[in-house]
Structure formats: C-alpha cells, structure tokens
Motif scaffolding. Structure first.
Motif, PDB file in Angstrom:
ATOM      1  N   SER A   1      -4.527  -2.728  -8.465  1.00  0.00           N
ATOM      2  CA  SER A   1      -4.952  -4.081  -8.115  1.00  0.00           C
ATOM      3  C   SER A   1      -4.017  -5.132  -8.687  1.00  0.00           C
ATOM      4  O   SER A   1      -4.170  -6.310  -8.412  1.00  0.00           O
ATOM      5  N   GLY A   2      -3.035  -4.715  -9.512  1.00  0.00           N
ATOM      6  CA  GLY A   2      -2.080  -5.668 -10.060  1.00  0.00           C
ATOM      7  C   GLY A   2      -2.449  -6.187 -11.425  1.00  0.00           C
ATOM      8  O   GLY A   2      -1.776  -7.065 -11.959  1.00  0.00           O
TER       9      GLY A   2
ATOM     10  N   THR B   1       0.286  -5.369 -13.946  1.00  0.00           N
ATOM     11  CA  THR B   1       1.462  -6.165 -13.595  1.00  0.00           C
ATOM     12  C   THR B   1       1.281  -7.601 -14.080  1.00  0.00           C
ATOM     13  O   THR B   1       2.193  -8.182 -14.685  1.00  0.00           O
TER      14      THR B   1
ATOM     15  N   LYS C   1       4.407 -11.762  -7.091  1.00  0.00           N
ATOM     16  CA  LYS C   1       5.451 -10.771  -7.410  1.00  0.00           C
ATOM     17  C   LYS C   1       5.491  -9.732  -6.308  1.00  0.00           C
ATOM     18  O   LYS C   1       4.467  -9.236  -5.862  1.00  0.00           O
TER      19      LYS C   1
ATOM     20  N   GLY D   1      -3.788  -7.497  -5.817  1.00  0.00           N
ATOM     21  CA  GLY D   1      -2.880  -8.520  -6.303  1.00  0.00           C
ATOM     22  C   GLY D   1      -3.449  -9.916  -6.371  1.00  0.00           C
ATOM     23  O   GLY D   1      -2.721 -10.882  -6.594  1.00  0.00           O
TER      24      GLY D   1
ATOM     25  N   ALA E   1       2.650  -7.287  -5.279  1.00  0.00           N
ATOM     26  CA  ALA E   1       1.865  -6.785  -6.401  1.00  0.00           C
ATOM     27  C   ALA E   1       0.944  -7.889  -6.918  1.00  0.00           C
ATOM     28  O   ALA E   1      -0.152  -7.624  -7.397  1.00  0.00           O
ATOM     29  N   LEU E   2       1.417  -9.128  -6.822  1.00  0.00           N
ATOM     30  CA  LEU E   2       0.610 -10.279  -7.209  1.00  0.00           C
ATOM     31  C   LEU E   2       0.758 -11.342  -6.123  1.00  0.00           C
ATOM     32  O   LEU E   2       1.856 -11.587  -5.635  1.00  0.00           O
TER      33      LEU E   2
END
Lengths: 246, 269
Positions: free
Chosen positions: A44-45, A48, A15, A218, A22-23
């Motif tokens: 760190s995601g 998310t 993502k 992420g 983010a990922l």
C-alpha cells in the motif's frame, strides 16, 4: 492534533517506480511529540512513505520538510537531517562485525565526535533502558530477534534523534518476542518521542497512537484517532481491512 | 558425529555412515587441516633428504638461489600491496554511480583480463622501456600488480555487493555519508567474504612472479636457470626450485587461512 508548526510536513508527495505509482499525492503533517501509526495492506506504500521521511527513498513530486529542512533543497545536508531522525528496520540491520555496544557507539563517536568513554557510558544507559545491558559485549549473531531489535532501537536512540521511524519493527520476530520490542516502543512513546510507525500490531496502535493513518494503493484513505478508527471507520476500504484482521 | 544412519542390505555387513548430515566440512574438520600438514611436512622432508643424502649438487644449488628467493619475495610483497590498492580502487569504481568512473574501471578490467600476463610483462618491460627507462624490478612489480589489481577488483566488487543493502540503509539512516558507510560498515564486512578468494590470488601471484624471470629480474626461477645452464643439472636444479616454491606457497596459504580464521572467529564467536 494538528499543529501550525509540524516537525514533519509531507505535502502532495508522489513517487513512481518506473510507471507504477508507489505514492500518489500523499500529504501528512506530524506534530512534535505526536505518535502516528501507519497501517494498511502490503504494497500500500506505507513503508515507502516512511522511508521518504529520511530520504532513503527519493520522491518524484511534492515536498517534505523535516524539522525545518526541505529534503529536496540542494543546500540541505541530508546526513545532518538523518542524525535527527532515528530509524528502526524490519530486519534489524545491526552491524554484524561490531559488538552490541559498538553498534550503539559507532555513530556517536564517528559522527558527533563523542569520546569513547562518553559514548560507552551513554550506550550502557541506553542498553539498560532497552533491557539488554548484559549482552553489551556480545556480537549480534548471538542474540535473538527480539534482542537484536531492541539493540537496533538503542542504536537509533544513541544519536539523540528528535523523531523515530519504525518500519514494521516486529514483523520479522517470533510471536513471543514481539511483546518485548513493543514494550520498549511504548515506553519511548510515553517519554514524548515523536514517532511514526508502520506496523501490523493493532494493540500497539490502539494503545499508543495519537492518530492512525490508513493507506492503500499509495494513497492515504483515512486519518483518525484510534477510537474513531477502530470503532467507526469511515472509508469502505478501511472497514473491509479491519473486518479481515480483527 | 551425533547421528548415524545405518543401511543394512545383508544384515550386519553393509554400514553406510552419513555423518551428521552436514554436507560441507567445517574448517575445524581435522581431515582438511592434515592436507596442509601433509604437504608441508612432505616438502620439508624431501628438502632435508636431498640436502643430507646428496649435498652435491643439491646443497650447492640451495646455496646458489637464496638471493633469488629474496627477489621473488620482494616482487610478491610489493605486487600484493599495490594490487590490493588497484583492486580496491577498481572494485569501488565498478560499483560507482558515476558512469565515467564506472566505464574507466570496467575497461581496465576487460583489457587486463584479455591480455596474457606474459604479454603484459613484455609490453611494460620492452615496449614501454623504449619510451621511458623502467628499472627491472619496478617493471615486474608494475605489471604484476596492474594485472592482479584487475582480478582483485572483481573480487572486491563481488564482496562489496554481497553485503546486504540493509547495512547501507542502517548506516545512512544514522547519518553516515557514502564514504563513511563504505569505510566503517561495508568494507569490514566485505573483507570477510573477500579474503578467501584474495588469498588464492596472493598464492597465484606468488607463483606467477616466476614469469618475471623472463625479464632481467633475478628471481628464484631465474637463479635456478642460471645454475642449470652452467652445470647442465636441469633435473636437480628444477626439483630444488619446485620444492622451494612449494614451501613458500604453503607458508603463504597458511598465513591466509590464519587470517581467515581470525576474521570469522571475530564475527561468529
């Protein structure tokens, strides 16, 4: 505790917010009844990732299958999937214009067509379970943070979900209220609920988690049982993180 | 007053009372309530005195204008109802993710905000009247509500966006779709923030209905002008008209504040 037929299957998910990742190629399977705790530094995601599971966040690439439904399949009604996936937020997000009882009964009445009497009875049972039945007719503004979060858990449970997602449920609480919320979560875990929790509560992770997922920037850096994770973390970033917080 | 701060320059003489530290008076503050009571009582007393001590011409004026009051009332109520509908649609349109819906709503607001209400009235009444026959009252209600719908659209938009995004997330995560979330969760909360400014719009609208007297609509002001131009008693007539407007407006503002109190009571307890 891997399983051939996981209830959540996250495959190679990425993502991006604008250009920032983010990922990055995250893959994770969660078996029915399993408790997975996601930890990691802020940014760190982990939140998310959790929020992609009920598609509060869209993904840029990859595939997420929840309870057999591919979330990116246009024919899948995401609202049906969300009914199966309860979510508890850091900031509670109770509906301030509804009483505690109405917070719990709103979705079952409107979405499942439950009668008010049935919904009330069920809500009272749930409120009793989270230990806050005596506040049923009070508005959320009158409750402490810990009480509000327990109501939020009851509200999510009212849809009878197969999976519960917790997004830092105790991070906004006064220290003395963290315990009462964790108690409810531990009991829920013992009843066999499938749970994915983002949290900083290491005691909870150690006690409840089947697996701990460590994330940074992420990416999932390490997946391990609590025993392995806390005693002999493998990844250097994990070791550094644990040194800092323990 | 729970706490008092005393500053003594010349001991025993200068006492500055800063109250309990709350800068904004609460609605329950007696000082605020009395402003309404004072104006309302004052208006009623003036009215009573005029009617009692100078029945000629005041009582005659008072008997001449009631059908005008009724028309003003009709235009106001219909326009408020319609403006609320326009406002809600516009407000939702302004936050729509569909760019065409958004564009239409935004353009409507920009145009209507940019043209004086009186010009809009003329436009709908005369310009449109050349193409289709629009009855007086309908033209009046239509122009008032189109105009105020745009203003209220902005108020609705602000009220809806003021509801924390977590409320939407909580509702969506339970399985509510967009419309259900808006209806069950967002609008009931937005309504609380919206009500005070919408109440102001109601009152402004009521006063602006006096503009329709320019058209053929026999509202309160129009009836007053008719009386004045027959009798040449301009001062007396418009004094009476002003007092009646004030009384109606005060009643409306009281209704709005009662509604406001009910709503906030409901949440805060």
């Amino acid at each position: 505790m891997s399983n051939d037929n996981p209830i959540i299957r996250i495959t190679d998910v990425s993502k991006y917010f604008d250009q920032v990742a983010a990922l990055q190629s995250v893959s994770l399977d969660v078996a029915a009844g399993e408790k997975v705790v996601i930890i990691g530094p802020s940014g760190s995601g982990k939140s998310t990732l959790l929020r992609t599971i009920n598609r509060l966040e869209d993904i840029s690439r990859g595939k997420i299958v929840v309870d057999g439904f591919d979330l990116d399949d246009a024919t899948v009604d995401i609202n049906k999937v969300r009914m199966e996936v309860g979510m508890v937020f850091q900031s509670f997000n109770l509906f301030p214009h509804k009483t505690v009882l109405q917070n719990v009964t709103l979705a079952p009445i409107k979405l499942k067509g439950m009668t008010k009497a049935d919904a009330d009875a069920m809500a009272q049972k749930l409120l009793d379970k989270v230990g806050i039945l005596e506040k049923a007719d009070v508005f959320p503004a009158k409750l402490s943070g810990g009480q509000q979060q327990r109501v939020a858990i009851a509200r999510a449970l009212a849809m009878n979900p197969k999976i519960m997602l917790f997004d830092e449920p105790t991070s906004a609480l006064d220290p003395e209220m963290i315990g009462e919320v964790l108690d409810v979560m531990v009991r829920l875990a013992r009843e066999g609920m499938t749970m994915v929790c983002v949290t900083h509560e290491m005691g909870f992770a150690r006690e409840v988690a089947d697996r701990i997922v460590f994330m940074d920037e992420g990416q999932i850096l390490e997946v391990a049982t609590p025993a392995e994770f806390f005693v002999s973390p493998k990844h250097p970033r994990t070791q550094k993180f644990l040194e800092q917080i323990l | 007053m729970t706490k008092q701060c005393k500053t003594s320059v010349d001991p025993g003489h200068v006492v500055i009372d800063v109250g309990d530290g709350a800068a904004i008076p609460k609605p329950s503050d007696k000082g605020l309530v009395s402003a309404w009571r004072l104006s309302f009582a004052g208006a009623l007393i003036v009215l009573a005195c005029l009617l009692y001590f100078k029945p000629d011409p005041y009582l005659r004026i008072f008997k001449f204008v009631p059908d005008g009051i009724l028309v003003t009332f009709q235009v106001t109520v219909y326009s408020i109802a319609l403006a609320l509908v326009f406002g809600l649609i516009t407000g939702l349109g302004r936050i729509s993710r569909n760019k065409y819906v958004n564009l239409v709503a935004s353009t409507y607001v920009e145009i209507v905000r940019g043209v004086p209400l009186l010009v809009q009235l003329f436009y709908i009444y005369y310009a449109l009247g050349r193409l289709v026959h629009v009855p007086d009252l309908l033209a009046a209600v239509l122009s008032m509500s189109v105009c105020y719908g745009a203003y209220m659209g902005e108020v609705f938009r602000a009220g809806i966006t003021a509801v924390p995004v977590g409320q939407t997330e909580a509702a969506r995560s339970l399985g509510f779709n967009r419309t259900q979330t808006m209806y069950h969760v967002i609008l009931p909360q937005a309504w609380r923030t919206i009500l005070p400014p919408v109440g102001n719009e109601f009152i402004a609208l009521l006063k602006d209905t006096s503009l329709v007297s320019i058209l053929g609509v026999a509202d309160l002001l129009r009836r007053g002008r008719e009386y004045a131009s027959e009798s040449f008693q301009y001062f007396e007539t418009f004094t009476m008209v002003a007092v009646i407007y004030l009384i109606i407006t005060l009643i409306l503002s009281k209704l709005v504040s009662i509604m406001e109190e009910r709503l906030s009571h409901h949440v805060k307890r």
